[in-house]
Design a protein around this motif. Structure first.
Motif, PDB file in Angstrom:
ATOM      1  N   ARG A   9      -0.976 -13.821   7.093  1.00 40.34           N
ATOM      2  CA  ARG A   9       0.293 -14.110   7.766  1.00 40.34           C
ATOM      3  C   ARG A   9       1.012 -12.816   8.136  1.00 40.34           C
ATOM      4  O   ARG A   9       1.533 -12.670   9.251  1.00 40.34           O
ATOM      5  CB  ARG A   9       1.191 -14.943   6.857  1.00 40.34           C
ATOM      6  N   ARG A  10       1.059 -11.876   7.193  1.00 43.37           N
ATOM      7  CA  ARG A  10       1.750 -10.607   7.467  1.00 43.37           C
ATOM      8  C   ARG A  10       1.056  -9.837   8.573  1.00 43.37           C
ATOM      9  O   ARG A  10       1.715  -9.225   9.424  1.00 43.37           O
ATOM     10  CB  ARG A  10       1.830  -9.763   6.189  1.00 43.37           C
ATOM     11  N   ILE A  11      -0.274  -9.856   8.555  1.00 34.64           N
ATOM     12  CA  ILE A  11      -1.030  -9.163   9.596  1.00 34.64           C
ATOM     13  C   ILE A  11      -0.662  -9.717  10.974  1.00 34.64           C
ATOM     14  O   ILE A  11      -0.412  -8.968  11.925  1.00 34.64           O
ATOM     15  CB  ILE A  11      -2.541  -9.311   9.354  1.00 34.64           C
ATOM     16  N   VAL A  12      -0.618 -11.048  11.091  1.00 27.52           N
ATOM     17  CA  VAL A  12      -0.329 -11.691  12.371  1.00 27.52           C
ATOM     18  C   VAL A  12       1.072 -11.348  12.852  1.00 27.52           C
ATOM     19  O   VAL A  12       1.293 -11.038  14.030  1.00 27.52           O
ATOM     20  CB  VAL A  12      -0.514 -13.223  12.255  1.00 27.52           C
ATOM     21  N   THR A  13       2.042 -11.403  11.950  1.00 30.05           N
ATOM     22  CA  THR A  13       3.429 -11.181  12.362  1.00 30.05           C
ATOM     23  C   THR A  13       3.764  -9.701  12.555  1.00 30.05           C
ATOM     24  O   THR A  13       4.688  -9.379  13.309  1.00 30.05           O
ATOM     25  CB  THR A  13       4.402 -11.790  11.346  1.00 30.05           C
ATOM     26  N   ASP A  14       3.019  -8.802  11.920  1.00 31.32           N
ATOM     27  CA  ASP A  14       3.331  -7.372  12.011  1.00 31.32           C
ATOM     28  C   ASP A  14       2.504  -6.625  13.052  1.00 31.32           C
ATOM     29  O   ASP A  14       2.827  -5.491  13.398  1.00 31.32           O
ATOM     30  CB  ASP A  14       3.126  -6.692  10.646  1.00 31.32           C
ATOM     31  N   ALA A  15       1.449  -7.229  13.558  1.00 33.39           N
ATOM     32  CA  ALA A  15       0.552  -6.537  14.488  1.00 33.39           C
ATOM     33  C   ALA A  15       1.230  -6.287  15.826  1.00 33.39           C
ATOM     34  O   ALA A  15       2.112  -7.043  16.243  1.00 33.39           O
ATOM     35  CB  ALA A  15      -0.714  -7.362  14.697  1.00 33.39           C
ATOM     36  N   PRO A  16       0.836  -5.216  16.535  1.00 29.02           N
ATOM     37  CA  PRO A  16       1.301  -5.031  17.918  1.00 29.02           C
ATOM     38  C   PRO A  16       0.943  -6.255  18.754  1.00 29.02           C
ATOM     39  O   PRO A  16      -0.080  -6.900  18.520  1.00 29.02           O
ATOM     40  CB  PRO A  16       0.535  -3.792  18.387  1.00 29.02           C
ATOM     41  N   THR A  17       1.784  -6.583  19.719  1.00 28.86           N
ATOM     42  CA  THR A  17       1.613  -7.833  20.456  1.00 28.86           C
ATOM     43  C   THR A  17       0.236  -7.973  21.093  1.00 28.86           C
ATOM     44  O   THR A  17      -0.316  -9.075  21.141  1.00 28.86           O
ATOM     45  CB  THR A  17       2.687  -7.960  21.547  1.00 28.86           C
ATOM     46  N   ASP A  18      -0.331  -6.880  21.585  1.00 30.30           N
ATOM     47  CA  ASP A  18      -1.619  -6.968  22.271  1.00 30.30           C
ATOM     48  C   ASP A  18      -2.804  -6.931  21.314  1.00 30.30           C
ATOM     49  O   ASP A  18      -3.941  -7.115  21.735  1.00 30.30           O
ATOM     50  CB  ASP A  18      -1.751  -5.839  23.296  1.00 30.30           C
ATOM     51  N   LEU A  19      -2.552  -6.700  20.017  1.00 23.17           N
ATOM     52  CA  LEU A  19      -3.642  -6.545  19.054  1.00 23.17           C
ATOM     53  C   LEU A  19      -3.609  -7.593  17.947  1.00 23.17           C
ATOM     54  O   LEU A  19      -4.257  -7.426  16.914  1.00 23.17           O
ATOM     55  CB  LEU A  19      -3.592  -5.142  18.428  1.00 23.17           C
ATOM     56  N   ILE A  20      -2.862  -8.679  18.148  1.00 22.55           N
ATOM     57  CA  ILE A  20      -2.713  -9.678  17.096  1.00 22.55           C
ATOM     58  C   ILE A  20      -4.060 -10.238  16.664  1.00 22.55           C
ATOM     59  O   ILE A  20      -4.381 -10.305  15.469  1.00 22.55           O
ATOM     60  CB  ILE A  20      -1.782 -10.810  17.561  1.00 22.55           C
ATOM     61  N   VAL A  21      -4.879 -10.655  17.623  1.00 19.92           N
ATOM     62  CA  VAL A  21      -6.163 -11.264  17.279  1.00 19.92           C
ATOM     63  C   VAL A  21      -7.109 -10.226  16.692  1.00 19.92           C
ATOM     64  O   VAL A  21      -7.859 -10.509  15.746  1.00 19.92           O
ATOM     65  CB  VAL A  21      -6.775 -11.947  18.517  1.00 19.92           C
ATOM     66  N   ASP A  22      -7.105  -9.001  17.205  1.00 15.86           N
ATOM     67  CA  ASP A  22      -7.963  -7.945  16.666  1.00 15.86           C
ATOM     68  C   ASP A  22      -7.619  -7.647  15.207  1.00 15.86           C
ATOM     69  O   ASP A  22      -8.514  -7.530  14.350  1.00 15.86           O
ATOM     70  CB  ASP A  22      -7.817  -6.660  17.490  1.00 15.86           C
ATOM     71  N   ARG A  23      -6.328  -7.518  14.910  1.00 15.94           N
ATOM     72  CA  ARG A  23      -5.919  -7.233  13.527  1.00 15.94           C
ATOM     73  C   ARG A  23      -6.222  -8.420  12.614  1.00 15.94           C
ATOM     74  O   ARG A  23      -6.620  -8.239  11.462  1.00 15.94           O
ATOM     75  CB  ARG A  23      -4.429  -6.902  13.500  1.00 15.94           C
ATOM     76  N   LEU A  24      -6.049  -9.620  13.131  1.00 15.15           N
ATOM     77  CA  LEU A  24      -6.383 -10.804  12.339  1.00 15.15           C
ATOM     78  C   LEU A  24      -7.882 -10.852  12.062  1.00 15.15           C
ATOM     79  O   LEU A  24      -8.305 -11.171  10.937  1.00 15.15           O
ATOM     80  CB  LEU A  24      -5.946 -12.063  13.076  1.00 15.15           C
ATOM     81  N   ALA A  25      -8.692 -10.520  13.056  1.00 17.00           N
ATOM     82  CA  ALA A  25     -10.147 -10.519  12.863  1.00 17.00           C
ATOM     83  C   ALA A  25     -10.560  -9.556  11.765  1.00 17.00           C
ATOM     84  O   ALA A  25     -11.428  -9.879  10.931  1.00 17.00           O
ATOM     85  CB  ALA A  25     -10.840 -10.159  14.181  1.00 17.00           C
ATOM     86  N   ALA A  26      -9.960  -8.379  11.741  1.00 19.10           N
ATOM     87  CA  ALA A  26     -10.283  -7.398  10.698  1.00 19.10           C
ATOM     88  C   ALA A  26      -9.914  -7.924   9.313  1.00 19.10           C
ATOM     89  O   ALA A  26     -10.657  -7.725   8.343  1.00 19.10           O
ATOM     90  CB  ALA A  26      -9.567  -6.081  10.983  1.00 19.10           C
ATOM     91  N   GLU A  27      -8.788  -8.610   9.214  1.00 19.25           N
ATOM     92  CA  GLU A  27      -8.354  -9.158   7.931  1.00 19.25           C
ATOM     93  C   GLU A  27      -9.255 -10.309   7.482  1.00 19.25           C
ATOM     94  O   GLU A  27      -9.590 -10.426   6.298  1.00 19.25           O
ATOM     95  CB  GLU A  27      -6.905  -9.625   8.020  1.00 19.25           C
ATOM     96  N   LEU A  28      -9.659 -11.176   8.428  1.00 22.11           N
ATOM     97  CA  LEU A  28     -10.537 -12.287   8.059  1.00 22.11           C
ATOM     98  C   LEU A  28     -11.917 -11.791   7.641  1.00 22.11           C
ATOM     99  O   LEU A  28     -12.571 -12.387   6.777  1.00 22.11           O
ATOM    100  CB  LEU A  28     -10.659 -13.264   9.226  1.00 22.11           C
ATOM    101  N   LEU A  29     -12.384 -10.694   8.233  1.00 17.03           N
ATOM    102  CA  LEU A  29     -13.645 -10.089   7.809  1.00 17.03           C
ATOM    103  C   LEU A  29     -13.527  -9.586   6.380  1.00 17.03           C
ATOM    104  O   LEU A  29     -14.405  -9.841   5.534  1.00 17.03           O
ATOM    105  CB  LEU A  29     -14.025  -8.952   8.748  1.00 17.03           C
ATOM    106  N   ARG A  30     -12.433  -8.908   6.080  1.00 14.79           N
ATOM    107  CA  ARG A  30     -12.244  -8.334   4.740  1.00 14.79           C
ATOM    108  C   ARG A  30     -12.070  -9.408   3.682  1.00 14.79           C
ATOM    109  O   ARG A  30     -12.614  -9.300   2.574  1.00 14.79           O
ATOM    110  CB  ARG A  30     -11.018  -7.419   4.744  1.00 14.79           C
ATOM    111  N   THR A  31     -11.342 -10.455   4.019  1.00 19.97           N
ATOM    112  CA  THR A  31     -10.972 -11.453   3.015  1.00 19.97           C
ATOM    113  C   THR A  31     -11.991 -12.575   2.883  1.00 19.97           C
ATOM    114  O   THR A  31     -12.308 -13.013   1.774  1.00 19.97           O
ATOM    115  CB  THR A  31      -9.601 -12.063   3.360  1.00 19.97           C
TER     116      THR A  31
END
Length: 382
Positions: A9-31
């Motif tokens: 949730r924090r990743i999604v809300t804190d990510a730069p607007t154009d990188l929301i899905v990219d940052r979420l993908a990195a978190e889902l890979l890690r978790t």
């Protein structure tokens, strides 16, 4: 909420607007060990699910992605998970993840994360073109760009009602439109049957929509909202241009419906499987004459009522010399009862496209409203 879900949730809300899905993908890979995360958004025609990063769209109705979108439920097939992405009834698309976790708890967390993604996309869409650009399979006309930006959304769900609308031809619509708002006590709905061509039609509809919003937000009655918009259009065009509109207000505590018909689109009621054309007092379109006074009508909705509002472009759609017509419309609407409003709207538009063997030539707007009955005032908003 698990720690993994909270971090996502924090990743999604804190990510730069154009990188929301990219940052979420990195978190889902890690978790969760998910190696592929991809956002698919529904296009303007409600006909394709388009991947954010480009590539092949999903069009086949039997695809798991469409099942997740249509039923608003997660779907897992062949190791790939599809999770609905939306906000308060507004369906935006689906999130694809693979390999999908086998753990039911992890899948539930991903469903929540996809919903959070939907809320965040709604929050940032006005600040970036990334997601709007990826939603289109072809270029919008300028008039269509204006019309889609004017809309409040395409669907809305609350405990007491469900609502959806669609414009056609989606990529070249000119003057037809709709608007809605609710405050937990009342629902306001306006369906506009535009006049003219191209940008001129879009400008006229924009003027009418903002005039109606201005009057509504000032607390004016429905009749006075119509009168104010009428004056605004007449002052600008002196009767040379006008616009038909149906205004409705529903008391969410009682189901009492107030309507003003200003040369309006068609209002059709589906009750217990029976289709009825609602008779309205025809009044002058907005902007036709100076100082028109408008009258309100009142009806009582019954729990389970479904209302359709359709513009002339629906009943007048033609294949050669054959007109779609009211009879075909009534027959089709009778079979939409089991469908959610957005699916009913999409189904009708699809039937029209099949009838004319392509996109509609003239503008058409379809809005579907389900009255689910009075609910507790503090019931959950969806």
């Amino acid at each position: 909420m698990s720690d993994a879900e909270a971090r996502a949730r924090r990743i999604v809300t804190d990510a730069p607007t154009d990188l929301i899905v990219d940052r979420l993908a990195a978190e889902l890979l890690r978790t969760y060990g998910i190696t592929r995360t991809e956002l698919f958004q529904v296009d303007y025609r409600l006909a394709e699910l388009l991947p954010l990063g480009g590539g092949e769209s999903v069009t086949g109705p039997g695809h798991p992605a469409w099942y997740a979108f249509d039923h608003q439920e997660p779907m897992v097939a062949d190791g790939t998970g599809w999770f609905p992405v939306g906000m308060r009834g507004e369906r935006r698309g689906v999130l694809r993840v693979s390999p999908a976790p086998a753990d039911p708890a992890a899948r539930a967390e991903l469903a929540t994360i996809a919903a959070v993604l939907g809320h965040e996309l709604a929050a940032v869409t006005s600040t970036t073109d990334v997601y709007l650009t990826a939603r289109r399979s072809r270029r919008l006309t300028l008039a269509a760009e204006m019309q889609w930006e004017l809309l409040p959304g395409r669907s809305r769900i609350r405990p007491s009602f469900a609502l959806a609308g669609q414009l056609e031809p989606a990529y070249a619509v000119r003057g037809d439109s709709f608007d809605w708002s609710d405050d937990g006590h009342r629902l306001w709905l306006a369906v506009l049957n535009g006049f003219g061509e191209g940008v001129a039609a879009a400008l006229l509809t924009s003027l009418a929509t903002f005039a109606l919003r201005n009057a509504r937000r000032a607390g004016l009655s429905l009749a006075d909202q119509a009168a104010l918009a009428d004056q605004a259009i007449y002052a600008q065009h002196r009767g040379r241009q006008h616009l038909a509109v149906l205004l409705m207000e529903v008391d969410l505590a009682t189901g009492a419906l107030t309507a003003v018909d200003a040369g309006s689109p068609h209002l059709i009621r589906l009750r217990a499987g029976a289709v009825t054309q609602q008779v309205l007092d025809k009044q002058f379109p907005l902007g036709m004459f100076d100082g028109t006074d408008y009258r309100e009508q009142r009806f009582q909705l019954a729990r389970g009522d479904r209302l359709f509002v359709v513009s002339d472009g629906v009943v007048d759609a033609a294949a050669g010399r054959i007109r779609y017509g009211e009879s075909a419309l009534d027959r089709f609407l009778r079979h939409t009862g089991p469908l959610e409003p957005l699916d009913a709207v999409r189904s009708l538009i699809g039937d029209l496209r099949a009838f004319v063997a392509g996109d509609l030539v003239d503008d058409a707007v379809v809005v579907c409203l389900d009255w689910l009955g009075p609910q507790p005032e503090n019931g959950p908003d969806q």
